[in-house]
Structures are given as C-alpha cells and as structure tokens.
Enzyme design. Structure first.
Site, short mmCIF file in Angstrom:
data_model
loop_
_atom_site.label_atom_id
_atom_site.label_comp_id
_atom_site.label_asym_id
_atom_site.label_seq_id
_atom_site.Cartn_x
_atom_site.Cartn_y
_atom_site.Cartn_z
CG HIS A 75 -0.55 0.47 2.46
ND1 HIS A 75 -0.20 -0.37 3.49
CD2 HIS A 75 -0.35 1.73 2.93
CE1 HIS A 75 0.19 0.36 4.52
NE2 HIS A 75 0.11 1.64 4.21
CG ASP A 128 -0.12 -3.76 2.70
OD1 ASP A 128 0.18 -3.40 1.55
OD2 ASP A 128 -0.27 -2.97 3.67
CB SER A 224 3.02 1.73 6.14
OG SER A 224 1.80 1.78 6.80
C1 4AZ Z 1 -0.92 3.81 8.42
O1 4AZ Z 1 -1.75 4.67 8.17
C2 4AZ Z 1 -1.05 3.02 9.67
N1 4AZ Z 1 -1.69 1.47 14.35
C3 4AZ Z 1 -0.09 2.07 9.96
C4 4AZ Z 1 -0.22 1.34 11.12
C5 4AZ Z 1 -1.27 1.55 11.97
C6 4AZ Z 1 -2.22 2.50 11.67
C7 4AZ Z 1 -2.10 3.25 10.52
C8 4AZ Z 1 -1.38 0.71 13.20
O2 4AZ Z 1 0.02 3.61 7.65
#
Ligand code: 4AZ
Length: 267
Positions: A75, A128, A224
C-alpha cells in the site's frame, strides 16, 4: 487573593500537563530512539521528487531480506500514498544506514525493479507486501531472516519490536530519528474481534495481530512497510490499524511467512 492564585496555578499546571503529555503515552507510538547499527535491516522508503528534501523524503519503512532485496508494504506504493504519482522505480530510493533523516549518512539506493502482484491489496493473499530490488548490493550483514510459517517466533505472547520513522503522536508529528518499541504478538481472535465490524477485515492467513493490552505502543502512519521482529527474525510488516496506540484496536501487520514464497521468485 491567595486562593485565586492557587486556582490560577492549578489551571496553569493542568493545562501544561494536557499539552505536554502525549496522547496515550504515544509514540512508533511509545518508542525510543535506536541506532541503525543495531537494526541495519531497517530502511526508509523515500522520494525527494515526490515528498521533497525534508526528512530525506521518507514516506514509508522497509526491511532488507537479502543483499539486493527490500520488502515494504504494497500500500506504500499505491496512488493514495504517492498522491498523483505512480510508483515508479525512477522516483523512489531506499535509504540504508541513516538513523537521522535530517542528515546524509548511509546511502540512498536507486531501484532496478518494484514488484507488486496485481490485485494484491491489504485483504488479499500474499498480503500487503511489495518487493524492491536494489541497484547496488548491501553488506550481507544488513539482512534479517524471514521466520518460516511454523517458526515459534509467531507464537501468541511473543515479544516483538516495531521500527520506524512514522508518526509519534498520531497527530502528524513524524520522527526524524528512527524509533522502536516492543509489543506482543496477539491471537488472531483479538484482531478478528476488534475488526469484525470495521470497513477492513483481519485475514489470519496473510496478517498478524500485535499490540499491548493498555495501548500506547503501536506503529502509526509513516511506519508502514517497516519491520516487526520477533526472536531475531522478521515476522511482519507494518500494514494497517484503526488509529494508533488504542487499547481497543491492535496493530495489523502483513504476515512475513505468507509473503516468503512469493518473495523467493524475486531474489
Ligand atoms: C498507516 O496509516 C497506519 N496502528 C499504519 C499502522 C497503523 C495505523 C495506521 C497501526 O500507515
């Protein structure tokens, strides 16, 4: 007079506390700085072209799994993450060996290929995950092994570390210096229940659930694609969740073992 002063200072102290205590003892919600020499497999995914030079253009994390292979979250390469830009190997770099995104230590490595399986989103198998091939080899010591599907590293209750330069408060304050925190691997049922009635569902085959009971330690936006590490092996990649650091909504990670077979083809 004294009581007015007393009341005024109480109000002042209270408002100071409200403004200085981070939400839910948040940071990597609940984290602390770490040296990249202690975690050389943590890399930043960056684009100065798309995001500018601030914080070296970092927008996601990644993890080195072989000398020329980095995994990140699929993503991270979506149009939604990159704005109007398409994920193109020419506008992306992997930054290795840089703790503080405000300086130029380490290396910014161009890519020779990006692999995202078509139709692969956060809800699909193998999950992902995207594979990036580097134009230049990293030292072998930078790689972290991927825990195979039956590895005990996936056992519920195992302590695991998250790493990233993402949001430390859940309010858009991104870290300059690499952060890490410890969470526990949770039973699939915890995420199945937490996300039963949300827009996105938890899929045990391709996802992994992790968090802490009271909340306050979690991955967040910008983390992420970065690693979740248990017993010295890669078990997950930061993927999604509802908010950050909530006791009700654990973090959801792409299950590293589900991606391993798919990764082999690209090494
Ligand atoms: C994000 O938006 C995201 N709390 C990544 C991890 C989490 C929430 C949002 C987990 O990339």
């Amino acid at each position: 007079m004294r009581s007015i002063n007393y009341a005024a200072s109480l109000i002042m102290i209270t408002s100071l506390m409200i403004t200085t205590i981070p939400k839910g003892a948040n940071t990597v919600i609940g984290g602390h700085p770490v040296d990249v020499s202690d975690a050389p497999w943590v890399v930043a995914l960056a684009s100065r072209e798309i995001f500018g030079d601030n914080r070296s253009g970092q927008f996601c994390g990644g993890v080195v799994v072989s000398r020329r292979t980095v995994l990140t979250a699929a993503h991270c390469l979506s149009q939604k993450s990159l704005g109007i830009h398409a994920a193109d190997k020419s506008n992306l770099r992997v930054i290795a060996g840089r703790k503080d995104l405000g300086n130029t230590t380490g290396a910014e490595i161009p890519l020779t290929s990006i692999r995202i399986d078509s139709g692969m989103g956060a809800n699909a198998s193998p999950g992902d995950v995207a594979t990036l091939t580097l134009s230049k080899s990293l030292p072998a010591s930078y790689s972290i092994p991927i825990a195979g599907p039956r590895d005990k590293a996936y056992a519920t209750g195992t302590t695991a570390e998250i790493y990233g330069w993402g949001d430390v408060n859940g309010d858009g304050s991104y870290a300059d210096v690499l952060q890490s925190t410890q969470v526990h691997l949770l039973a699939d049922t915890e995420c199945l229940h937490a996300y039963a009635h949300t827009k996105r569902q938890y899929r045990p085959n391709s996802m992994l659930c992790a968090g802490v009971r009271d909340g306050g330690k979690d991955a967040c936006q910008g983390d992420s694609g970065g690693p979740l590490v248990a017993l010295g092996k890669l078990v997950g990649l930061v993927s999604w969740g509802s908010g950050c650091g909530s006791s009700k909504f654990p973090g959801v990670y792409a299950r590293a073992s589900a991606a391993a077979e798919y990764i082999e083809g690209s090494q």
